[in-house]
Design a protein around this motif. Structure first.
Motif, mmCIF file in Angstrom:
data_model
loop_
_atom_site.group_PDB
_atom_site.id
_atom_site.type_symbol
_atom_site.label_atom_id
_atom_site.label_comp_id
_atom_site.label_asym_id
_atom_site.label_seq_id
_atom_site.Cartn_x
_atom_site.Cartn_y
_atom_site.Cartn_z
ATOM 1 N N LEU A 219 0.814 -1.209 0.000
ATOM 2 C CA LEU A 219 0.000 0.000 0.000
ATOM 3 C C LEU A 219 0.853 1.267 0.000
ATOM 4 C CD1 LEU A 219 -2.827 -0.943 2.539
ATOM 5 C CD2 LEU A 219 -2.985 -0.824 0.046
ATOM 6 N N LEU A 220 2.048 1.195 0.594
ATOM 7 C CA LEU A 220 2.920 2.366 0.626
ATOM 8 C C LEU A 220 3.292 2.822 -0.779
ATOM 9 C CD1 LEU A 220 5.418 1.614 3.558
ATOM 10 C CD2 LEU A 220 3.276 2.901 3.603
ATOM 11 N N VAL A 221 3.424 1.878 -1.692
ATOM 12 C CA VAL A 221 3.764 2.220 -3.077
ATOM 13 C C VAL A 221 2.599 2.955 -3.735
ATOM 14 C CG1 VAL A 221 4.433 1.309 -5.343
ATOM 15 C CG2 VAL A 221 5.332 0.250 -3.256
ATOM 16 N N TYR A 222 1.385 2.541 -3.420
ATOM 17 C CA TYR A 222 0.204 3.233 -3.960
ATOM 18 C C TYR A 222 0.115 4.657 -3.400
ATOM 19 C CZ TYR A 222 -1.549 -1.188 -5.835
ATOM 20 O OH TYR A 222 -1.688 -2.352 -6.557
ATOM 21 N N ILE A 223 0.471 4.810 -2.137
ATOM 22 C CA ILE A 223 0.457 6.157 -1.542
ATOM 23 C C ILE A 223 1.440 7.061 -2.269
ATOM 24 C CG2 ILE A 223 0.961 7.508 0.534
ATOM 25 C CD1 ILE A 223 0.000 5.111 2.185
ATOM 26 N N LEU A 224 2.645 6.522 -2.545
ATOM 27 C CA LEU A 224 3.632 7.294 -3.307
ATOM 28 C C LEU A 224 3.080 7.660 -4.681
ATOM 29 C CD1 LEU A 224 6.411 8.451 -4.024
ATOM 30 C CD2 LEU A 224 7.149 6.119 -4.596
ATOM 31 N N ALA A 225 2.417 6.710 -5.338
ATOM 32 C CA ALA A 225 1.871 6.964 -6.672
ATOM 33 C C ALA A 225 0.819 8.082 -6.621
ATOM 34 C CB ALA A 225 1.254 5.686 -7.236
ATOM 35 N N VAL A 226 -0.045 8.050 -5.623
ATOM 36 C CA VAL A 226 -1.090 9.075 -5.492
ATOM 37 C C VAL A 226 -0.466 10.447 -5.252
ATOM 38 C CG1 VAL A 226 -2.990 9.884 -4.042
ATOM 39 C CG2 VAL A 226 -2.868 7.483 -4.703
ATOM 40 N N VAL A 227 0.520 10.508 -4.358
ATOM 41 C CA VAL A 227 1.182 11.783 -4.059
ATOM 42 C C VAL A 227 1.911 12.309 -5.289
ATOM 43 C CG1 VAL A 227 3.011 12.878 -2.695
ATOM 44 C CG2 VAL A 227 1.411 11.308 -1.596
ATOM 45 N N ALA A 228 2.581 11.410 -6.019
ATOM 46 C CA ALA A 228 3.326 11.824 -7.213
ATOM 47 C C ALA A 228 2.385 12.353 -8.296
ATOM 48 C CB ALA A 228 4.143 10.651 -7.755
ATOM 49 N N VAL A 229 1.272 11.665 -8.514
ATOM 50 C CA VAL A 229 0.304 12.109 -9.524
ATOM 51 C C VAL A 229 -0.296 13.449 -9.118
ATOM 52 C CG1 VAL A 229 -1.940 11.616 -10.579
ATOM 53 C CG2 VAL A 229 -0.241 9.794 -10.365
ATOM 54 N N ALA A 230 -0.656 13.583 -7.842
ATOM 55 C CA ALA A 230 -1.211 14.848 -7.359
ATOM 56 C C ALA A 230 -0.189 15.979 -7.521
ATOM 57 C CB ALA A 230 -1.618 14.719 -5.890
ATOM 58 N N GLY B 57 16.475 27.095 -9.031
ATOM 59 C CA GLY B 57 15.034 27.272 -9.127
ATOM 60 C C GLY B 57 14.551 27.541 -10.537
ATOM 61 N N GLY B 58 13.235 27.459 -10.725
ATOM 62 C CA GLY B 58 12.635 27.790 -12.009
ATOM 63 C C GLY B 58 12.431 26.637 -12.955
ATOM 64 N N ARG B 59 12.960 25.458 -12.619
ATOM 65 C CA ARG B 59 12.788 24.317 -13.521
ATOM 66 C C ARG B 59 12.876 23.015 -12.747
ATOM 67 N NH1 ARG B 59 17.231 22.937 -17.899
ATOM 68 N NH2 ARG B 59 17.905 21.531 -16.238
ATOM 69 N N GLY B 60 12.025 22.067 -13.137
ATOM 70 C CA GLY B 60 12.042 20.757 -12.498
ATOM 71 C C GLY B 60 10.796 19.976 -12.850
ATOM 72 N N THR B 61 10.835 18.669 -12.660
ATOM 73 C CA THR B 61 9.680 17.819 -12.949
ATOM 74 C C THR B 61 9.485 16.805 -11.832
ATOM 75 O OG1 THR B 61 10.933 16.107 -14.149
ATOM 76 C CG2 THR B 61 10.131 17.999 -15.432
ATOM 77 N N ILE B 62 8.245 16.465 -11.582
ATOM 78 C CA ILE B 62 7.934 15.450 -10.579
ATOM 79 C C ILE B 62 8.369 14.081 -11.077
ATOM 80 C CG2 ILE B 62 6.093 14.317 -9.291
ATOM 81 C CD1 ILE B 62 6.654 17.166 -8.389
ATOM 82 N N VAL B 63 8.147 13.805 -12.354
ATOM 83 C CA VAL B 63 8.540 12.512 -12.926
ATOM 84 C C VAL B 63 10.039 12.303 -12.782
ATOM 85 C CG1 VAL B 63 8.670 11.132 -15.043
ATOM 86 C CG2 VAL B 63 6.613 12.468 -14.546
ATOM 87 N N GLY B 64 10.821 13.331 -13.121
ATOM 88 C CA GLY B 64 12.269 13.226 -13.001
ATOM 89 C C GLY B 64 12.702 12.973 -11.566
ATOM 90 N N SER B 65 12.069 13.651 -10.615
ATOM 91 C CA SER B 65 12.426 13.472 -9.204
ATOM 92 C C SER B 65 12.122 12.054 -8.732
ATOM 93 C CB SER B 65 11.664 14.482 -8.336
ATOM 94 O OG SER B 65 12.085 15.799 -8.615
ATOM 95 N N ILE B 66 10.977 11.513 -9.129
ATOM 96 C CA ILE B 66 10.631 10.142 -8.747
ATOM 97 C C ILE B 66 11.617 9.152 -9.356
ATOM 98 C CG2 ILE B 66 8.892 8.324 -8.929
ATOM 99 C CD1 ILE B 66 8.235 10.518 -6.908
#
Length: 323
Positions: free
Chosen positions: A160-171, A256-265
């Motif tokens: 379930l922890l992986v699903y929580i990460l997925a929800v937070v990342a998508v949000a 600052g000024g540039r970044g992506t959630i996908v890249g961070s994950i």
């Protein structure tokens, strides 16, 4: 997109290295699946913290207190008094404590005009100290069945922890890429003065960014408490470095000024895979940390050279246009 593909390539290369160094393990499909799930679960807590850190760095800040906030929220929500209120009380306490500390960081930086490095470093020390005082420097056991089961229960074979990460990342992705808040974050991080002239309340927005980071820390505190079925003042140690490193690897500019959630994950997954690779090969933690340090330095150097090249390109274009 190109950078994310490179990061995926790095992940694949790490898996290949694991298969080459430990072929007897990778020949077992059951072990491979369980190992992949272990990597995802290892990355889940740091991944949630990294989402909040990514917003802060894109907004032109830095937060060295995230690990301490996780510890404080975890300790506070596992006191006997808080546990007496049940699951809702524990989760509510962890979130409120973490968001409040994050907002304090934001107020000190935005309205107190403290340098983010100094403000969050002071909060790191203070939050750790408060967590130690609340817990009496003892480990506090979580007796809540629901929270403890988050780390053990699985859906379709995935914790379930992986699903929580997925929800937070998508949000986080939606917030950054599809909302006014996300666009303002990029604007504030790229050029605060231009953002102010455009009508953005830079101080308020910066404060909210640190509050968002605190929210992610509160969620991570519940997740980490679930994994250990306990909480202590030392939990979340060095999470700030892991989160910052993952964001940088993922392409977030420290300026600052540039970044992506996908890249961070993807950055989080790379570090989790490296940790796993060293573990299955019996290599020391010291060697692992040296490799991680080298990767961080290389990523920052690549950022600097690419940014410098782009700056020089536009400077040459302006000179040509003027002449």
């Amino acid at each position: 997109m190109a950078r994310n593909l490179v990061l995926v390539g790095v992940l694949v290369a790490l898996i290949v290295i694991g298969a080459i160094t430990q072929p007897q393990l990778y020949s077992d499909s059951t072990w491979v699946w369980n190992n992949m799930v272990s990597i995802l679960q290892l990355a889940s807590v740091v991944g949630v913290v990294t989402v909040g850190m990514t917003f802060v760095i894109i907004g032109g800040g830095i937060d060295l207190s995230v690990g301490a906030i996780v510890a404080l929220a975890g300790v506070w929500c596992t006191t006997l008094a808080t546990q007496s209120y049940g699951t809702v009380g524990m989760i509510f306490t962890a979130i409120v404590v973490a968001v409040s500390v994050g907002l304090i960081n934001g107020v000190l930086i935005s309205y107190g005009r403290l340098v983010p490095f100094i403000a969050t470093l002071a909060m790191l020390v203070s939050a750790r100290g408060l967590a130690a005082a609340i817990s009496g420097k003892q480990t506090q056991i979580s007796a809540n069945t629901f929270i403890n089961s988050l780390a053990s229960d699985r859906v379709l074979g995935v914790p379930l922890l992986v699903y929580i990460l997925a929800v937070v990342a998508v949000a986080g992705w939606v917030l950054l890429n599809r909302t006014t808040f996300g666009r303002r974050t990029v604007a504030v991080g790229g050029n605060p003065e231009a953002a102010r002239l455009a009508g953005i309340d830079v101080k308020l927005h910066t404060m909210l960014l640190y509050g968002l980071s605190g929210l992610c820390c509160g969620i991570a505190a519940i997740m980490l408490t679930s994994q250990a079925t306990s909480a202590q003042a030392a939990m979340g140690n060095l999470y700030e470095l892991d989160a910052i490193a993952a964001a940088i690897i993922g392409g977030t500019l420290l300026s600052g000024g540039r970044g992506t959630i996908v890249g961070s994950i993807l950055g989080v997954l790379i570090f989790a895979t490296i940790t796993n690779l060293f573990a299955i090969n019996g290599l020391s933690t010291e060697a692992q940390n040296m490799v991680k340090g080298g990767i961080i330095v290389a990523a920052v150097l690549v950022q600097q050279f690419r940014f410098k090249s782009v700056t020089q390109f536009f400077a040459r274009n302006r000179a040509t246009t003027t002449s």
